[in-house]
Structure formats: C-alpha cells, structure tokens
Design a protein around this motif. Structure first.
Motif, PDB file in Angstrom:
ATOM      1  N   ALA A 103       0.907  -1.188   0.031  1.00  0.00           N
ATOM      2  CA  ALA A 103      -0.092   0.129  -0.048  1.00  0.00           C
ATOM      3  C   ALA A 103       0.858   1.148   0.052  1.00  0.00           C
ATOM      4  CB  ALA A 103      -0.945  -0.089   0.968  1.00  0.00           C
ATOM      5  N   GLY A 104       2.550   0.930   0.255  1.00  0.00           N
ATOM      6  CA  GLY A 104       2.954   2.193   0.083  1.00  0.00           C
ATOM      7  C   GLY A 104       3.963   2.613   1.420  1.00  0.00           C
ATOM      8  N   PHE A 297       0.747   8.666   9.734  1.00  0.00           N
ATOM      9  CA  PHE A 297       0.373   7.528   9.652  1.00  0.00           C
ATOM     10  C   PHE A 297      -0.577   6.974   8.699  1.00  0.00           C
ATOM     11  CE2 PHE A 297       1.908   7.401  14.319  1.00  0.00           C
ATOM     12  CZ  PHE A 297       2.884   6.355  14.141  1.00  0.00           C
ATOM     13  N   VAL A 298      -0.408   5.954   8.086  1.00  0.00           N
ATOM     14  CA  VAL A 298      -1.509   5.580   7.212  1.00  0.00           C
ATOM     15  C   VAL A 298      -2.060   4.058   7.252  1.00  0.00           C
ATOM     16  CG1 VAL A 298      -0.363   7.058   5.021  1.00  0.00           C
ATOM     17  CG2 VAL A 298       0.396   4.763   5.430  1.00  0.00           C
ATOM     18  N   LEU A 307      -8.096   5.681  10.950  1.00  0.00           N
ATOM     19  CA  LEU A 307      -7.235   6.517  10.351  1.00  0.00           C
ATOM     20  C   LEU A 307      -8.355   6.986   9.143  1.00  0.00           C
ATOM     21  CD1 LEU A 307      -3.848   5.317  10.034  1.00  0.00           C
ATOM     22  CD2 LEU A 307      -4.465   7.526  11.120  1.00  0.00           C
ATOM     23  N   PRO A 308      -8.076   7.936   8.153  1.00  0.00           N
ATOM     24  CA  PRO A 308      -8.827   8.358   7.100  1.00  0.00           C
ATOM     25  C   PRO A 308      -8.965   7.054   5.897  1.00  0.00           C
ATOM     26  CG  PRO A 308      -7.527  10.104   7.442  1.00  0.00           C
ATOM     27  CD  PRO A 308      -6.798   9.021   8.452  1.00  0.00           C
ATOM     28  N   GLY A 309      -7.481   6.281   5.951  1.00  0.00           N
ATOM     29  CA  GLY A 309      -7.615   5.183   5.078  1.00  0.00           C
ATOM     30  C   GLY A 309      -6.714   5.522   3.707  1.00  0.00           C
ATOM     31  N   MET A 310      -6.323   4.654   3.106  1.00  0.00           N
ATOM     32  CA  MET A 310      -5.354   4.763   2.006  1.00  0.00           C
ATOM     33  C   MET A 310      -6.085   5.583   0.786  1.00  0.00           C
ATOM     34  SD  MET A 310      -2.118   4.287   2.371  1.00  0.00           S
ATOM     35  CE  MET A 310      -1.018   4.824   1.496  1.00  0.00           C
ATOM     36  N   LEU A 316      -5.521  12.894  -1.119  1.00  0.00           N
ATOM     37  CA  LEU A 316      -4.829  14.181  -0.284  1.00  0.00           C
ATOM     38  C   LEU A 316      -3.510  14.653  -1.117  1.00  0.00           C
ATOM     39  CD1 LEU A 316      -5.278  16.457   1.830  1.00  0.00           C
ATOM     40  CD2 LEU A 316      -4.301  14.909   3.275  1.00  0.00           C
ATOM     41  N   LEU A 317      -2.761  13.445  -0.797  1.00  0.00           N
ATOM     42  CA  LEU A 317      -1.370  13.845  -1.164  1.00  0.00           C
ATOM     43  C   LEU A 317      -1.297  14.402  -2.887  1.00  0.00           C
ATOM     44  CD1 LEU A 317       0.611  11.022   0.631  1.00  0.00           C
ATOM     45  CD2 LEU A 317       0.193  13.387   1.384  1.00  0.00           C
TER      46      LEU A 317
END
Ligand code: SAM
Ligand code: DTB
Ligand code: SF4
Length: 330
Positions: A103-104, A297-298, A307-310, A316-317
């Motif tokens: 997932a990165g 954190f992801v 968390l917001p999720g991937m 966002l990024l």
C-alpha cells in the motif's frame, strides 16, 4: 519585505539544546502566518517539503495494560470495552507488513500494550523485527519501558526506531498518568539512544492542557541530549471510559502552531502528524504540512482507533502535489 538574513537565529535551522520555556512560548505567541513562514523556512533547509514519510502501525498485543495513562483505550484501569489479546504470531505480523508495503508504507511500527518489555517475549519480537526488515521496510516498535540489554537485543534483531513518548510537559505529567514517572520515560529514551537505536518521541495535545504545557513538552524534546529523529504530535482521540475522554478538542490553529514550533525547535526531526488525523479536514492537514509536518500514519487504523484510509490519503497527497518518501528496497 521579509529579510530572512536578519531574522531570528532559529531561522538558520541549527539544532539547539538550550531552549528556555519562555523562548518556546514566544514562538507559540507569534502571529500565525509569521510562525508558519518561519517553520517553512526551517523545514526547507533539510527536507523536500513535497515529500512525506508514511508509517503504518500494527497492534501486536492489545489492551489489558498495567499503566493508567488517562487517554488510552488499552489501560486495564479504564473500562473502555476493549478486549485484551495476547501477543500475536510473527506470521500475522508479516502478512500485515507485506500489505502495508504494497500500500506504500515505508516504515512498519509494532505496538504492544505493555508497561515494560519482558525478556521472555524478546525471541518472538526478534522474529517479527527480522521478518519486517527483510521486506525492505524500516522497523519501529513501541513496547513500553526498556532496560539497556533489551534495547540492544532489539537493535541486534534489526530494529531501526523505538517509539516512547513523553506525552506532555513534566509539570503536567501526573495529571495524565501516575503509574510511572517522567524520569522513567527519560531513562528508557537514554537506554534506546545508548543502544544506537533511532528515537521516535513526541506527545499528545488536546488533553485539556495549557499552551504552557504544550510548550513544556516541546522544551523537554528540544533539550534532550540528541533530538528525536521522529517526533509524533498526536491530537487526542477521545476514548469513552477514559479519564481524558471528555476533553475539549484542541483548536485546529493551535494544533498547527504546535507542529510549527516542533519543526523549529527540532529542525532535523521528521515531525509526524499522528493520532487524530481522522477528525481533521484536508485543509487543516495541508496547513500541518505547510507548518513542517513531513510524516504521517497511513492504513486503516492506528492501534485501536481509525485513520482516514489509503484512498483518502492518496487523494489528499495527489491533490497537494506531495509524494511519499521512497521506501528502502528489499
Ligand atoms: N505502551 C507503549 C507506551 O505507552 O509507550 C506503547 C503504545 S502507546 C498506545 C503509544 C502512544 O500512543 C502513547 O504514548 C500516546 O502518546 C499515544 N496514544 C495512545 N492513546 C492515544 C489517544 N487516545 N489519542 C492520541 N494518542 C494516543
Ligand atoms: C504515536 O505517537 N502515536 C501512535 C504511535 N506513536 C504508537 C499511536 C497512536 C495511538 C492512538 C490511539 C489508538 O489507536 O489506540
Ligand atoms: Fe499502556 Fe501505552 Fe496505553 Fe499507557 S499508552 S495504557 S503504557 S498501552
């Protein structure tokens, strides 16, 4: 026009370990735009501001913890409805680490709800750490207090970072936790350093603390013999059933100020936007990156909270034109 060359000395971005509380409080008191501008200058001296380091957490032993941290879902002292588990097996940890890498994520952090590490658990932890490291991920663990020989054993297994937070200022500490002292936290940090591990150390805001307490936390971090390589700033995730679960949420601008001051006083640290991101708008997170946060954190969750999720984070990024720091290759 703003003349950087004649600005305050901290704009040079040189690490200092002789900050005073008054100097740090004066940074907090700067006009917001000026504070962000100064933090952005310091940020750019050592980092590419379009890069962000991505870490993923896994709770390898959840709940039933002997400490009474007033913010924590996992303390046995609070009735939060969380079920306690035993230490999970290495195969499960590695499956999660593989998925995090796909997932990165570049760093994988294993967290256990322990007051302190017991020697009997070191072989199992060493297997996890060796396996995660072999995947090409940076390794981090947060397992409570460590003795010197335990820090060495974790390092020998391939551990890169150890997370151990000061949480708040020394003066505010007993309001938050009474089953251990600030000095015990500092002792573990010294043991981690002496073993040659990198230090991940930060705190929590939004626990009803004063601005002076936030400045006091950053003062303790800035005046450590060496600055932490990783500096997580958590916004309290209020947990029903905990003593601090009813705290008023921190004002967003004050949260950004805390990030900016952390960036200025620990110029070489990766400042991590940590817990509480799920409740933050994209705009607030963007301000945090502007203020010098360059790590987050992801994944789907932290240890026990979401968390917001991937998908949301990738969007966002991408919308901000930011990219993850290249992960180490296996
Ligand atoms: N038991 C170990 C310890 O305390 O060092 C490791 C795990 S502990 C959950 C790691 C850190 O997570 C804490 O030091 C605290 O800063 C942060 N944390 C825990 N619960 C939180 C919450 N509800 N909101 C924000 N941060 C939290
Ligand atoms: C840190 O400063 N924040 C992370 C990590 N270090 C271990 C933990 C946040 C935990 C948030 C509450 C939870 O998910 O239980
Ligand atoms: Fe235990 Fe860590 Fe939670 Fe404190 S923060 S109760 S030490 S798991």
């Amino acid at each position: 026009m703003h003349d950087v060359s004649s600005g305050p000395a901290h704009l040079a971005g040189l690490p200092r370990h002789d900050w005073t509380g008054a100097q740090i409080e004066a940074l907090f008191a700067l006009p917001f735009t000026e504070l962000l501008f100064q933090a952005a200058i310091v940020h750019r001296q050592r980092f590419d501001p379009t890069e962000i380091q991505l870490s993923q957490l896994l709770s390898i032993k959840t709940g039933g913890c002997a400490e009474n941290c007033g913010y924590c879902s996992q303390s046995a002292h609070h009735d939060t409805g969380l079920a306690a588990t035993r230490l999970i097996d290495a195969a499960t940890v590695l499956a999660n680490a593989r998925a995090a890498r796909e997932a990165g994520a570049g760093r994988f952090c294993m967290g256990a709800a322990w007051r302190d590490l017991k020697d009997r658990d070191i072989p199992a932890l060493a297997e996890m750490i060796e396996g995660v490291k072999a995947l090409g991920l940076e390794t981090c663990a947060t397992l409570g207090m460590l003795q010197p020989h335990q820090a060495v054993a974790l390092r020998d297994a391939g551990l890169d970072f150890y997370n151990h937070n000061l949480d708040t200022s020394e003066a505010d500490y007993a309001r938050v936790v009474t089953t251990r002292t600030y000095q015990e936290r500092l002792d573990t940090l010294a043991n981690v350093r002496a073993a040659g591990l990198k230090v991940c150390c930060g705190g929590i805001v939004g626990m009803g603390e004063t601005r002076a307490a936030r400045a006091g936390l950053l003062l303790s971090l800035a005046n450590l013999p060496e600055h932490p390589e990783s500096l997580p700033i958590n916004a309290l995730v209020p947990i029903p059933g905990t003593p601090l679960g009813g705290s008023d949420p921190i004002d967003g601008l004050e949260f950004v100020r805390t990030i900016a001051v952390a960036r200025i006083v620990c110029p070489g640290a990766m400042v991590r936007l940590s817990a509480g991101r799920e409740g933050m708008s994209r705009e607030l997170q963007a301000l945090c990156f502007m203020a010098g946060a360059n790590s987050m954190f992801v994944g789907g969750q932290l240890l026990t909270t979401p968390l917001p999720g991937m998908d949301a984070d990738r969007a966002l990024l991408s919308d901000l034109g930011m990219r993850p720091t290249a992960a180490a290759q296996a």
